[in-house]
Each structure stands twice: as C-alpha cells, then as structure tokens.
Scaffold this motif. Structure first.
Motif, PDB file in Angstrom:
ATOM      1  N   PRO A  55      27.102  33.319  36.697  1.00 23.03           N
ATOM      2  CA  PRO A  55      26.016  32.482  36.171  1.00 23.03           C
ATOM      3  C   PRO A  55      24.860  33.338  35.653  1.00 23.03           C
ATOM      4  CG  PRO A  55      26.131  32.334  38.568  1.00 23.03           C
ATOM      5  CD  PRO A  55      27.304  33.137  38.125  1.00 23.03           C
ATOM      6  N   PRO A  56      24.374  33.041  34.457  1.00 26.40           N
ATOM      7  CA  PRO A  56      23.309  33.854  33.872  1.00 26.40           C
ATOM      8  C   PRO A  56      21.974  33.740  34.616  1.00 26.40           C
ATOM      9  CG  PRO A  56      23.758  31.949  32.495  1.00 26.40           C
ATOM     10  CD  PRO A  56      24.796  31.967  33.565  1.00 26.40           C
ATOM     11  N   PHE A  57      21.800  32.694  35.393  1.00 30.91           N
ATOM     12  CA  PHE A  57      20.553  32.500  36.134  1.00 30.91           C
ATOM     13  C   PHE A  57      20.621  33.068  37.547  1.00 30.91           C
ATOM     14  CE2 PHE A  57      23.021  28.611  35.634  1.00 30.91           C
ATOM     15  CZ  PHE A  57      23.427  28.360  36.939  1.00 30.91           C
ATOM     16  N   ALA A  58      21.746  33.697  37.892  1.00 30.87           N
ATOM     17  CA  ALA A  58      21.906  34.370  39.188  1.00 30.87           C
ATOM     18  C   ALA A  58      22.638  35.680  38.925  1.00 30.87           C
ATOM     19  CB  ALA A  58      22.672  33.487  40.163  1.00 30.87           C
ATOM     20  N   CYS A  67      33.785  28.668  38.339  1.00 32.11           N
ATOM     21  CA  CYS A  67      33.290  27.574  39.181  1.00 32.11           C
ATOM     22  C   CYS A  67      32.344  26.686  38.381  1.00 32.11           C
ATOM     23  CB  CYS A  67      32.492  28.124  40.359  1.00 32.11           C
ATOM     24  SG  CYS A  67      33.300  29.345  41.340  1.00 32.11           S
ATOM     25  N   TYR A  68      32.180  25.460  38.869  1.00 42.14           N
ATOM     26  CA  TYR A  68      31.130  24.580  38.384  1.00 42.14           C
ATOM     27  C   TYR A  68      29.914  24.868  39.264  1.00 42.14           C
ATOM     28  CZ  TYR A  68      34.808  22.028  35.952  1.00 42.14           C
ATOM     29  OH  TYR A  68      35.846  21.686  35.126  1.00 42.14           O
ATOM     30  N   ILE A  69      28.854  25.385  38.653  1.00 42.69           N
ATOM     31  CA  ILE A  69      27.705  25.880  39.401  1.00 42.69           C
ATOM     32  C   ILE A  69      26.446  25.148  38.949  1.00 42.69           C
ATOM     33  CG2 ILE A  69      26.297  27.924  39.879  1.00 42.69           C
ATOM     34  CD1 ILE A  69      28.824  29.593  39.177  1.00 42.69           C
ATOM     35  N   MET A  70      25.616  24.789  39.916  1.00 42.20           N
ATOM     36  CA  MET A  70      24.314  24.224  39.588  1.00 42.20           C
ATOM     37  C   MET A  70      23.225  25.048  40.249  1.00 42.20           C
ATOM     38  SD  MET A  70      24.093  20.807  42.023  1.00 42.20           S
ATOM     39  CE  MET A  70      22.497  20.315  41.453  1.00 42.20           C
ATOM     40  N   LYS A  71      22.065  25.076  39.631  1.00 42.42           N
ATOM     41  CA  LYS A  71      20.910  25.727  40.243  1.00 42.42           C
ATOM     42  C   LYS A  71      20.547  24.923  41.484  1.00 42.42           C
ATOM     43  CE  LYS A  71      19.180  27.209  35.774  1.00 42.42           C
ATOM     44  NZ  LYS A  71      18.150  27.028  34.760  1.00 42.42           N
ATOM     45  N   ASP A  72      20.220  25.614  42.559  1.00 38.72           N
ATOM     46  CA  ASP A  72      19.858  24.936  43.805  1.00 38.72           C
ATOM     47  C   ASP A  72      18.553  24.171  43.593  1.00 38.72           C
ATOM     48  OD1 ASP A  72      19.203  24.094  46.341  1.00 38.72           O
ATOM     49  OD2 ASP A  72      19.522  26.048  47.280  1.00 38.72           O
ATOM     50  N   PRO A  73      18.596  22.833  43.667  1.00 38.40           N
ATOM     51  CA  PRO A  73      17.377  22.058  43.411  1.00 38.40           C
ATOM     52  C   PRO A  73      16.341  22.191  44.534  1.00 38.40           C
ATOM     53  CG  PRO A  73      19.151  20.609  44.088  1.00 38.40           C
ATOM     54  CD  PRO A  73      19.747  21.988  43.944  1.00 38.40           C
ATOM     55  N   PHE A  74      16.723  22.744  45.683  1.00 35.83           N
ATOM     56  CA  PHE A  74      15.816  22.862  46.812  1.00 35.83           C
ATOM     57  C   PHE A  74      15.178  24.244  46.934  1.00 35.83           C
ATOM     58  CE2 PHE A  74      19.088  19.723  47.903  1.00 35.83           C
ATOM     59  CZ  PHE A  74      18.277  18.597  47.972  1.00 35.83           C
ATOM     60  N   SER A  75      15.602  25.177  46.096  1.00 37.11           N
ATOM     61  CA  SER A  75      15.033  26.527  46.162  1.00 37.11           C
ATOM     62  C   SER A  75      13.882  26.648  45.166  1.00 37.11           C
ATOM     63  CB  SER A  75      16.090  27.581  45.873  1.00 37.11           C
ATOM     64  OG  SER A  75      16.478  27.532  44.525  1.00 37.11           O
ATOM     65  N   GLN A  76      13.091  27.674  45.348  1.00 41.67           N
ATOM     66  CA  GLN A  76      11.980  27.925  44.434  1.00 41.67           C
ATOM     67  C   GLN A  76      12.532  28.369  43.087  1.00 41.67           C
ATOM     68  OE1 GLN A  76       9.404  30.732  46.333  1.00 41.67           O
ATOM     69  NE2 GLN A  76       8.827  29.316  47.959  1.00 41.67           N
ATOM     70  N   ASN A  78      13.471  30.273  39.703  1.00 42.05           N
ATOM     71  CA  ASN A  78      13.766  31.666  39.340  1.00 42.05           C
ATOM     72  C   ASN A  78      14.155  32.540  40.521  1.00 42.05           C
ATOM     73  OD1 ASN A  78      13.174  31.081  36.622  1.00 42.05           O
ATOM     74  ND2 ASN A  78      11.004  31.327  37.049  1.00 42.05           N
ATOM     75  N   ARG A  79      14.685  31.959  41.586  1.00 39.86           N
ATOM     76  CA  ARG A  79      15.143  32.737  42.737  1.00 39.86           C
ATOM     77  C   ARG A  79      16.628  33.085  42.615  1.00 39.86           C
ATOM     78  NH1 ARG A  79      11.906  33.308  47.667  1.00 39.86           N
ATOM     79  NH2 ARG A  79      13.989  33.833  48.379  1.00 39.86           N
TER      80      ARG A  79
END
Length: 142
Positions: A55-58, A67-76, A78-79
């Motif tokens: 994932p480009p954001f991690a 994988c099907y990946i989503m940004k963790d909606p509960f994290s701050q 850009n983490r």
C-alpha cells in the motif's frame, strides 16, 4: 480485411516502450485504488483504499499476497496504519475476508480449502474443518 492506417504520432505512442510502461503503471494504480470489498461468504462489505501487496500509504508494509486494504479509520492521519479486509482465493478467485479463508502460502476460501484439504498440511485440517462449521452455523442464522 484492409489494414487500418495510423498517423506517425499514433504509431510512435504505441511503439515507445517508456510510454507503454507509464500507461500500464497508471492503469494499474487506478485499478488498485479503492472500491467496494464484499466477502463471497459472509455479510462483510466495506470500502477499501487499495488492492495489492504494497500500500502506498503504508510504505513499511509488504504483504505476501494482493490484499484488500483500507486505511485504519481509528488511527491518527498519516501514521500508515491499515486494516486488511481480505484477498482473492487462489483457486476460485472469489474475494474472501480473513474470517472466511485460510492462508497457507496462498489464500484459500473455506470451500476451496475443504475441497483441497488432502493437499494441505495435517496441521491445518482442524482449522479448515472449524472454518466450515463456523460459517455453516452463521449461514443458518440468515
């Protein structure tokens, strides 16, 4: 059938390997970014931000499968924290969540794992059987 005439600019664009690579990469990125994930077995349906192994954001993560990946909606923001929703079964290509599948070198949905149980290690047989039972019971609820 007569050949189709093309202008020199058109033939230059398609014959240039760098242009073709850029177009292919752009198409892959567009395809990999976002959509709706729906498990083929349970009711899990969720928006995903990326499909792939890196994932480009991690930047520090790399998975062994797409994988099907989503940004963790509960994290701050850009983490780089993510949630993996699932992946496609290697045998039938159906999208399956982590709860309805098993990973052994590749992802197997519950049905394909059961059909190929003889080819999988004995250590996984109990897990595959319990996966089928759990999901059969949840199917009965609906």
């Amino acid at each position: 059938m007569e050949p189709v005439a093309t202008s020199s600019a058109e033939s230059y664009e398609t014959s240039d390997p760098q242009t073709s690579l850029r177009e292919a990469e752009t198409l892959r990125i567009k395809k990999d970014h976002g959509g709706e994930f729906r498990c083929s077995y349970c009711l899990l349906e969720e928006h995903y931000d990326y499909k792939g192994a890196k994932p480009p954001f991690a930047k520090n993560l790399a998975y062994l499968e797409d994988c099907y990946i989503m940004k963790d909606p509960f994290s701050q923001p850009n983490r780089g924290e993510v949630l993996v929703l699932g992946a496609d079964c290697i045998v039938c290509n159906k999208p399956v969540c982590l709860g309805c599948s098993i990973f052994f070198a590749k992802r197997f949905c519950r049905d394909c794992a059961a059909k190929n149980i003889a080819s999988l290690p004995m250590q996984l047989h109990a897990k595959i059987k319990s996966l089928r039972k759990e999901n059969d019971q949840s199917d009965d609820k609906y």
